[in-house]
Design a protein around this motif. Structure first.
Motif, PDB file in Angstrom:
ATOM      1  N   VAL A 233       4.905  -9.578 -21.731  1.00 13.81           N
ATOM      2  CA  VAL A 233       5.624 -10.073 -20.544  1.00 13.81           C
ATOM      3  C   VAL A 233       6.388  -8.944 -19.859  1.00 13.81           C
ATOM      4  O   VAL A 233       6.610  -8.974 -18.635  1.00 13.81           O
ATOM      5  CB  VAL A 233       6.579 -11.220 -20.939  1.00 13.81           C
ATOM      6  N   LEU A 234       6.766  -7.918 -20.609  1.00 13.96           N
ATOM      7  CA  LEU A 234       7.540  -6.813 -20.045  1.00 13.96           C
ATOM      8  C   LEU A 234       6.776  -6.046 -18.971  1.00 13.96           C
ATOM      9  O   LEU A 234       7.378  -5.294 -18.204  1.00 13.96           O
ATOM     10  CB  LEU A 234       7.973  -5.858 -21.165  1.00 13.96           C
ATOM     11  N   CYS A 235       5.449  -6.210 -18.888  1.00 10.68           N
ATOM     12  CA  CYS A 235       4.666  -5.567 -17.816  1.00 10.68           C
ATOM     13  C   CYS A 235       5.125  -6.019 -16.435  1.00 10.68           C
ATOM     14  O   CYS A 235       4.854  -5.354 -15.434  1.00 10.68           O
ATOM     15  CB  CYS A 235       3.177  -5.892 -17.976  1.00 10.68           C
ATOM     16  N   LEU A 236       5.836  -7.144 -16.390  1.00 10.63           N
ATOM     17  CA  LEU A 236       6.287  -7.695 -15.112  1.00 10.63           C
ATOM     18  C   LEU A 236       7.269  -6.773 -14.402  1.00 10.63           C
ATOM     19  O   LEU A 236       7.480  -6.889 -13.189  1.00 10.63           O
ATOM     20  CB  LEU A 236       6.919  -9.068 -15.341  1.00 10.63           C
ATOM     21  N   PHE A 237       7.882  -5.835 -15.113  1.00 12.08           N
ATOM     22  CA  PHE A 237       8.809  -4.893 -14.503  1.00 12.08           C
ATOM     23  C   PHE A 237       8.140  -4.097 -13.376  1.00 12.08           C
ATOM     24  O   PHE A 237       8.811  -3.655 -12.435  1.00 12.08           O
ATOM     25  CB  PHE A 237       9.343  -3.921 -15.559  1.00 12.08           C
ATOM     26  N   LEU A 238       6.819  -3.896 -13.461  1.00 15.60           N
ATOM     27  CA  LEU A 238       6.104  -3.064 -12.491  1.00 15.60           C
ATOM     28  C   LEU A 238       5.449  -3.878 -11.382  1.00 15.60           C
ATOM     29  O   LEU A 238       4.637  -3.344 -10.632  1.00 15.60           O
ATOM     30  CB  LEU A 238       5.044  -2.233 -13.223  1.00 15.60           C
ATOM     31  N   VAL A 239       5.797  -5.153 -11.263  1.00 13.72           N
ATOM     32  CA  VAL A 239       5.255  -6.011 -10.202  1.00 13.72           C
ATOM     33  C   VAL A 239       6.360  -6.312  -9.204  1.00 13.72           C
ATOM     34  O   VAL A 239       7.482  -6.651  -9.586  1.00 13.72           O
ATOM     35  CB  VAL A 239       4.693  -7.325 -10.784  1.00 13.72           C
ATOM     36  N   LYS A 240       6.038  -6.187  -7.924  1.00 17.03           N
ATOM     37  CA  LYS A 240       7.028  -6.344  -6.859  1.00 17.03           C
ATOM     38  C   LYS A 240       6.921  -7.714  -6.201  1.00 17.03           C
ATOM     39  O   LYS A 240       5.825  -8.221  -5.990  1.00 17.03           O
ATOM     40  CB  LYS A 240       6.819  -5.245  -5.800  1.00 17.03           C
TER      41      LYS A 240
END
Length: 575
Positions: A233-240
């Motif tokens: 879920v931490l991949c969401l940091f790179l989504v704008k």
């Protein structure tokens, strides 16, 4: 050989050039979206990774903490599982408007929804582990108390977390077709997690069932899935997040005001009503595992082989799970040709036909073993031939755009109060009603689990009365599911928000935002197609110059000159 030599060399050169150009395009796409689009490949990959993480955490709950599984793993009456789910959904409905108000009034540099998703993920993971790591208290009342205290908050958090994540397709891009094109393959990623859970979970349960300690399977699955999902879920940091900015949508909204505003959204009310009518369309699926236990395997003497039946059912979920896959793959193409209403109605027709046929035949009339495996699996495949979980967030995004045009505010959280939270309450009311049917006919799922006190080398089969009551319930549930799907199909006839109407909404919103002097996020002006033309015209990439960087810089300079932005990023154009 000499005559063929030049042809072969040319062929090799063409193939090599093809892969060179493909790699170059992918490198450009990694940072630069296609023309008219907003997301580059890096964002799409990160969004997909976070989606798989979300689905993995969610699957712990949706696969193991259900109205049927709770009584099975805690070994108490079926009615408690239904009541736990209903209480959680009612509390969720009460909490959702307050949470929606918080969402609507939040505006951080990280976005409106990402902070809540990233905050809820670890909390949900902890509760999911607690709910699946059930202690084996000898006192049934102690087990009941523990189940209520852990499963109810788990289900509430699960609903808030999943619903908030499903808002993202509507805010990562205002382009509806891009939403679909990206969400469809991501839907495949989301759907892969429960498929793995069904296959892996049932095989693991089969192994522990033979030992009489099936609860250990839930412990392992709960911990592993929660931990892996949390990391991804931490991949969401790179989504704008990207929103069409209007003055009204920046204003704070009150609780009652938000609820009143969404009731003016007629398409939302119709879709909510359709989902309420269809809330029991898959009620039989929460007991599908027990169909496999009782009907998929028999011994040479004709006795029910529960453990092997469960293993066979688990392996066949690859087939029934694949029923969603074609629709997810075809969704971007289907949405180009058809409105969401048409697609939804076709899926509900499949849902109705498959379950109606099974209910009319009667599951006890299908020869047990090979025939039952083929017939039940085929008709369940037809019934599950849909991708509603992928289409519904896209429809919600359209409804939010419509809401913003009509009232000035998007109100996604309040929309979810109706579209998800309210529908979930009706779903669990239906499940509770079916639990009382189970109780009335004597069907207890825990009776279909091998007791711990029976030695492993002793064959065990469930009691005949327990089997008969279960089969009777399955037939009732098939008919209920078919009727529910048919009612949803009929209601969708009145849903009128189509592709044409939505395109007009987006254009009007953009015009309104510009008139109000709001800064907007514009689609990328440098497109892959234009870059490809430059690549084709460029020969021999020797030297220190990187071709994709050169072309991108040239295009960027041309775009800056046209916009008069003096080198500003075209993703942040000010109007």
């Amino acid at each position: 050989m000499s005559e063929n030599q030049p042809v072969n060399n040319g062929s090799k050169k063409t193939a090599k050039q093809f892969f060179v150009d493909l790699w170059t395009r992918l490198k450009v796409f990694w940072k630069t979206p296609p023309k008219g689009r907003y997301l580059n490949l890096k964002e799409i990959v990160c969004f997909g990774g976070s989606a798989f993480g979300m689905s993995t955490i969610v699957t712990v709950v949706s696969g193991l903490i259900t109205a049927t599984q709770i009584p099975t793993i805690y070994k108490f009456d079926v009615i408690h599982g239904a009541w736990i789910c209903l209480i959680a959904s009612i509390l969720g409905l009460i909490i959702q408007p307050f949470f929606s108000k918080l969402l609507q009034n939040t505006n951080t540099k990280f976005g409106r929804y990402k902070p809540f998703i990233l905050l809820l993920a670890p909390i949900l993971a902890v509760f999911a582990i607690l709910a699946t790591w059930q202690p084996q208290f000898t006192d049934v009342n102690s087990r009941i108390i523990y189940a209520y205290c852990t499963c109810i908050p788990t289900l509430i958090l699960w609903n808030l977390f999943q619903n908030t994540y499903y808002m993202l397709p509507g805010v990562i891009t205002p382009n509806q077709q891009e939403r679909t094109d990206i969400w469809a393959p991501i839907g495949l990623v989301i759907g892969f997690s429960p498929t793995v859970m069904n296959v892996l979970g049932n095989l693991i349960k089969s192994y522990f069932t033979k030992q009489g300690i099936e609860y250990m399977a839930y412990r392992y699955l709960g911990f592993i899935y929660a931990a892996v999902g949390l990391v991804l879920v931490l991949c969401l940091f790179l989504v704008k997040e990207r929103l069409i900015v209007t003055n009204e949508n920046k204003e704070k909204v009150g609780l009652i005001e938000g609820l009143k505003l969404v009731t003016k959204n007629k398409p939302l009310m119709i879709l909510t009503l359709a989902l309420i009518f269809g809330c029991c369309r898959t009620v039989v699926e929460i007991d599908a595992e027990y169909i496999g236990r009782l009907r998929y395997a028999v011994t040479a003497g004709g006795e029910i082989d529960v453990a092997n039946g469960l293993a066979i059912f688990g392996s066949l979920t690859l087939i029934t799970g694949f029923a969603v896959t074609p629709n997810m793959i075809l969704l971007p193409f289907l949405t180009r040709k058809f409105n969401s209403r048409t697609i939804m109605m076709f899926w509900m027709a499949c849902n109705t036909i498959g379950y109606l046929v099974l209910g009319c035949i009667g599951i006890e009339n299908i020869p047990q073993g090979g025939w039952s495996i083929v017939i039940i699996t085929a008709l369940r495949f037809i019934s599950l031939f849909n991708a509603i979980a992928s289409l519904q967030p896209l429809m919600m995004a359209q409804l939010s755009d419509y809401q913003q045009l009509k009232t000035g505010k998007r109100l996604e959280g309040f929309i979810q109060t109706f579209l998800y939270a309210l529908v979930l309450v009706f779903t669990n009311l239906g499940i509770l009603a079916m639990a009382y049917v189970k109780q009335a006919i004597g069907y207890q799922s825990s009776d279909l689990v091998r007791p711990e006190d029976i030695p492993q080398d002793v064959f065990w089969a469930p009691d005949t009365n327990a089997v008969d009551s279960a089969l009777k319930y399955f037939n009732i549930a098939f008919i209920v599911s078919a009727v529910s799907a048919a009612l949803m199909l009929i209601t969708m006839l009145f849903y009128k928000l189509g592709k044409k109407e939505h395109l007009e909404i987006i254009e009007k919103l953009k015009e309104l935002g510009l008139k109000q002097g709001n800064e907007q996020v514009e689609a990328e002006a440098v497109g892959i197609s234009e870059i490809s033309k430059q690549i084709e015209e460029t020969e021999g990439f020797e030297g220190d110059v990187n071709p994709d960087e050169t072309v991108a810089e040239e295009k960027s300079e041309e775009s800056d000159k046209k916009d008069g932005s003096d080198g500003e990023n075209t993703n942040d154009i000010k109007f």
